[in-house]
Write an enzyme that holds these catalytic residues in place. Structure first.
Site, mmCIF file in Angstrom:
data_model
loop_
_atom_site.group_PDB
_atom_site.id
_atom_site.type_symbol
_atom_site.label_atom_id
_atom_site.label_comp_id
_atom_site.label_asym_id
_atom_site.label_seq_id
_atom_site.Cartn_x
_atom_site.Cartn_y
_atom_site.Cartn_z
ATOM 1 N N SER A 1 0.093 -7.311 -17.664
ATOM 2 C CA SER A 1 0.840 -7.016 -18.896
ATOM 3 C C SER A 1 2.337 -6.835 -18.672
ATOM 4 O O SER A 1 2.881 -5.742 -18.820
ATOM 5 C CB SER A 1 0.233 -5.792 -19.561
ATOM 6 O OG SER A 1 -1.111 -6.059 -19.830
ATOM 7 N N ARG B 1 10.414 -10.647 -15.669
ATOM 8 C CA ARG B 1 11.039 -9.427 -15.139
ATOM 9 C C ARG B 1 10.022 -8.298 -15.246
ATOM 10 O O ARG B 1 9.140 -8.329 -16.093
ATOM 11 C CB ARG B 1 12.294 -9.074 -15.931
ATOM 12 C CG ARG B 1 12.070 -8.505 -17.316
ATOM 13 C CD ARG B 1 13.349 -8.428 -18.094
ATOM 14 N NE ARG B 1 13.799 -9.757 -18.477
ATOM 15 C CZ ARG B 1 13.370 -10.410 -19.571
ATOM 16 N NH1 ARG B 1 12.467 -9.865 -20.353
ATOM 17 N NH2 ARG B 1 13.807 -11.605 -19.870
ATOM 18 N N ASP C 1 -1.945 -8.046 -22.235
ATOM 19 C CA ASP C 1 -2.812 -7.113 -22.962
ATOM 20 C C ASP C 1 -2.795 -7.338 -24.475
ATOM 21 O O ASP C 1 -3.805 -7.155 -25.163
ATOM 22 C CB ASP C 1 -2.485 -5.643 -22.618
ATOM 23 C CG ASP C 1 -1.015 -5.280 -22.725
ATOM 24 O OD1 ASP C 1 -0.216 -6.151 -23.098
ATOM 25 O OD2 ASP C 1 -0.664 -4.117 -22.427
#
Ligand code: GLC
Length: 485
Positions: free
Chosen positions: A149, A164, A202
């Site tokens: 996630s 990132r 997620d």
């Protein structure tokens, strides 16, 4: 709390409360302005040039029918815990069996070295498989849906190039890399019999898991350690995929990564406290929206206010007391604010105990009023800003009525979050007042099904199914799908 409760509060503290109210209140006009800008930013993220919201295509190309079947492993590497599950999607429509184990994600791994992270994850998986299947050397490889996630570029569903780190993670050598080979190497070294079928977010898992049992579900959201959403787009509305010539009406789930909304600081009403959080974070300038909403930051915003009112304002709250504990960054999580907002007593005695026990501070009655109001303001702002994202996706897609599946600690546990979010949605979308209090809202944000478990399994199943039907778009390693199809 009625404003009457503030009668006892001295004038100077009342002024501070009013200053905070001004800083943190987001009125209807502002919510609408944020939402309109949000719609444009969603569009921009899908364009060839891109924008600050990544809008990542995920290669999840259909909703489930409820008739998916099979047994899958699911690994959830969220922000706080690591969870491993085995999910069996049964013959019974929309039904499943699940067994699962949770492992703590050691804090030091979040800012450590990449190898340690992958080793830890592989060990947890190995343990899980040994417990439930016995000798791993005798097993065929089990298909796995990996819920990773964080923002990831996916040219394929079985690839994830980390854009990132978010949520306080900061591990060298992973950004810009495909995490799947790193993960697979650690599995191979330990002989863990797994083949990765899908890497998912997620939010996408939440969307698909919720749609498994409720066909009105159109958006999946997480309001937890981080904050983000996914929804189903048509390939024809994704200019940055135009070069692939996918049929325009083919669905494609988009992981918005809307935590990055307004990184360029055009509309969000940031306070000095938000600026401080950003400056001191591992990634300043990133995740502007998330840093005002997500569980990781709510307690920290509150802590910064308290320290500021002790140090820099004439009111000098907690005067003469040792606030050493309160000075520790990130020492208060959002459950601390939840507890304050949940205090049922007029004299806020539970809040007082909380401060005494956790921080060694004994607030006086007026300070308690300020504490409670600060928590309300932070929690309310978070819920109201979240609604802007939901409203923006709904506006973009023209959804007048739908369900939104939401999960995460803030959504599930933070007091009044749902009610405040729903009220803001009503204001933004100009819904008329309800005839009966029990009537449903046109767009309802509801508790989701388990996205990173059942959702990940469903996405693995949907991917195997479409490969079987010959839809090989966005599949990097078809060989991993062979013996199962
Ligand atoms: C952060 C992550 C995102 C995730 C969200 C909720 O925003 O970047 O991928 O969906 O947290 O966990």
């Amino acid at each position: 709390m009625s404003s009457g409760s503030f009668v006892e509060v001295p004038k100077d503290l009342l002024n501070e409360i009013e200053r905070l109210e001004e800083l943190f209140t987001v009125d209807t006009a502002k919510l609408k302005q944020i939402t309109d800008h949000f719609v444009n930013e969603l569009e921009k993220g899908l364009s060839k040039e891109g924008g600050s919201i990544p809008m990542n295509p995920t290669w999840v190309m259909s909703f489930p029918t409820g008739y998916e079947t099979g047994t899958f492993l699911a690994l959830d590497m969220g922000g706080t815990n690591l969870r491993v599950c085995q999910i069996t999607l049964t013959e019974q429509k929309s039904e499943f069996d699940i067994i699962q184990s949770k492992y703590r994600m050691p804090e030091e791994l979040k800012t450590g070295v990449a190898e340690d992270l992958w080793e830890y994850i592989a060990e947890c998986l190995l343990q899980f498989i040994q417990t439930h299947h016995g000798d791993v050397t005798k097993l065929d490889k089990i298909p796995l849906g990996f819920t990773f996630s964080y923002p990831a570029t996916q040219n394929y569903i079985d690839e994830g190039i980390l854009q990132r780190w978010t949520k306080g993670f900061d591990i060298d050598g992973v950004e810009g890399q495909n995490v799947v080979p790193m993960f697979e190497k650690a599995l191979e070294e330990r002989g863990v019999p797994i083949k990765l079928t899908a890497l998912i977010n997620d939010t996408t898992g939440t969307l698909i898991a919720s749609a498994y049992t409720d066909t009105k579900m159109k958006i999946g959201c997480i309001f937890g350690t981080g904050c983000n959403a996914a929804y189903m787009e048509d390939c024809g509305s994704i200019p940055k995929l135009a070069h692939l010539n996918l049929p325009p009406d083919t669905p494609m789930a988009i992981n918005c990564e809307w935590g990055a909304f307004d990184n360029e600081q055009k509309v969000l009403p940031r306070t000095p406290y938000d600026v401080a959080i950003d400056n001191d974070s591992p990634r300043p300038g990133q995740q502007a929206f998330e840093k005002m909403i997500a569980g990781l930051y709510l307690g920290e915003i509150f802590r910064l206010i308290m320290v500021d009112l002790h140090d820099n304002h004439e009111v000098n709250i907690f005067a003469g007391q040792d606030i050493g504990k309160l000075r520790r960054p990130y020492s208060l999580d959002s459950s601390f604010l939840s507890a304050i907002e949940d205090d049922p007593f007029e004299n806020l005695s539970e809040t007082r105990e909380l401060f005494q026990n956790q921080l060694g501070i004994d607030p006086n009655r007026s300070e308690l009023e300020l504490i409670r109001r600060a928590a309300e303001l932070i929690g309310t702002r978070a819920a109201r800003l979240s609604a802007c994202g939901v409203a923006a996706i709904s506006k973009k897609k023209g959804y007048k009525e739908c369900h939104v599946g939401a999960d995460g600690s803030v959504f599930n546990k933070y007091p009044h979050f749902k009610k405040r979010g729903a009220a803001a949605l009503r204001e933004i979308l100009d819904w008329p007042a309800k005839a009966n209090a029990s009537d449903d809202d046109p767009i309802e944000i509801l508790a989701a099904e388990d996205g990173s478990g059942v959702g990940a399994a469903l996405i693995a199943a949907l991917t195997l199914e479409r490969v079987k039907k010959g839809n090989m778009h966005g599949i990097l390693h078809p060989e991993n799908f062979k013996d199962t199809v």
